[in-house]
Design an enzyme around this catalytic site. Structure first.
Site, PDB file in Angstrom:
ATOM      1  CG  ASN A   4      -1.992   0.992   1.194  1.00 22.04           C
ATOM      2  OD1 ASN A   4      -1.787   2.175   1.479  1.00 22.04           O
ATOM      3  ND2 ASN A   4      -3.164   0.567   0.805  1.00 22.04           N
TER       4      ASN A   4
ATOM      5  CB  CYS B 263       3.107 -10.827   5.216  1.00 24.83           C
ATOM      6  SG  CYS B 263       4.305  -9.712   5.936  1.00 24.83           S
TER       7      CYS B 263
ATOM      8  CD  GLU C 110       4.691 -15.147   5.043  1.00 25.58           C
ATOM      9  OE1 GLU C 110       4.212 -14.096   4.561  1.00 25.58           O
ATOM     10  OE2 GLU C 110       5.908 -15.336   5.183  1.00 25.58           O
TER      11      GLU C 110
HETATM   12  N1  THU Z   1       6.670  -9.991   3.235  1.00 25.25           N
HETATM   13  C1  THU Z   1       5.831 -11.072   3.209  1.00 25.25           C
HETATM   14  O1  THU Z   1       4.868 -11.114   2.436  1.00 25.25           O
HETATM   15  N2  THU Z   1       6.090 -12.076   4.062  1.00 25.25           N
HETATM   16  C2  THU Z   1       7.105 -12.098   4.959  1.00 25.25           C
HETATM   17  O2  THU Z   1       7.154 -12.975   5.798  1.00 25.25           O
HETATM   18  C3  THU Z   1       8.152 -11.073   4.895  1.00 25.25           C
HETATM   19  C4  THU Z   1       7.807  -9.863   4.120  1.00 25.25           C
HETATM   20  C5  THU Z   1       6.407  -8.897   2.311  1.00 25.25           C
HETATM   21  C6  THU Z   1       6.009  -7.609   2.959  1.00 25.25           C
HETATM   22  C7  THU Z   1       6.406  -6.619   1.894  1.00 25.25           C
HETATM   23  O3  THU Z   1       5.357  -6.569   0.929  1.00 25.25           O
HETATM   24  C8  THU Z   1       7.615  -7.234   1.239  1.00 25.25           C
HETATM   25  O4  THU Z   1       7.571  -8.619   1.578  1.00 25.25           O
HETATM   26  C9  THU Z   1       8.929  -6.638   1.685  1.00 25.25           C
HETATM   27  O5  THU Z   1       9.019  -6.601   3.065  1.00 25.25           O
END
Ligand code: THU
Length: 139
Positions: free
Chosen positions: A52, A60, A62
Site C-alpha cells: 500500500n 504479508c 502468509e
Molecule cells: N513480506 C511477506 O509477504 N512475508 C514475509 O514474511 C516477509 C515480508 C512482504 C512484505 C512486503 O510486501 C515485502 O515482503 C517486503 O518486506
C-alpha cells in the site's frame, strides 16, 4: 507432534505458493511472496503480499493465506509453504498469527526456483510464544 507430509503433498503446496507469487502486489518493494496453507480438511488457501502507498497498511502473503482460510471456516493448519526469490523467512507478525492456530504447523520455505531452503515448524520459528494458552480461561 510434528508430522512429515508425503512428498507429493509438499510439492503440491510448493507449486501453489510459487504460482501465487504472480499475483503479489508489490509496487514498492518488488519482493514477491506467495504462500499456500494446507488445512486439516485437505484444502489449500493461497496468499500474496499486498502493499500500500501508506506502507504500514501492507500485508504479508502468509497472513493473507491464514485470513482467507479462517474466513472460510478453517482453523486447523497442517503446513504452510512460502515462496520468495531468496527463501526469506516469515516475519514476526506472521509467526504470531500462525501460532494462534497451533505451533505444530510445518513451514516450508522455497526460493524462486522452487528449491526447498528450510523445513521447520511454527514452534521453532516462535519459541516461548504468547498464545491462547497464555491467557486465563474465560468463564
Ligand atoms: N513480506 C511477506 O509477504 N512475508 C514475509 O514474511 C516477509 C515480508 C512482504 C512484505 C512486503 O510486501 C515485502 O515482503 C517486503 O518486506
Amino acid at each position: 507432534m510434528t508430522m512429515k507430509l508425503p512428498d507429493e503433498v509438499r510439492e503440491q503446496l510448493a507449486a501453489a505458493a510459487l504460482d501465487a507469487r504472480q499475483w503479489a502486489y508489490v509496487p514498492y518493494s518488488n519482493y514477491r511472496v506467495g504462500a499456500a496453507l494446507l488445512t486439516a480438511s485437505g484444502r489449500i488457501y493461497d496468499g500474496v503480499n499486498v502493499e500500500n502507498a501508506a506502507y504500514p497498511s501492507s500485508i504479508c502473503a502468509e497472513r493473507v493465506a491464514v485470513f482467507k482460510a479462517v474466513s472460510a471456516g478453517e482453523r486447523e493448519f497442517t503446513a504452510l509453504a512460502v515462496a520468495t526469490d531468496n527463501g526469506g523467512t516469515p516475519c514476526g507478525a506472521c509467526r504470531q498469527v500462525l501460532a494462534e492456530f497451533g505451533t505444530d504447523t510445518i513451514v516450508y520455505l522455497f526460493d524462486g526456483e522452487g528449491n526447498l531452503t528450510l523445513e521447520t515448524t511454527v514452534a521453532a520459528l516462535l519459541p516461548h510464544n504468547f498464545g491462547p494458552q497464555s491467557l486465563p480461561p474465560r468463564s
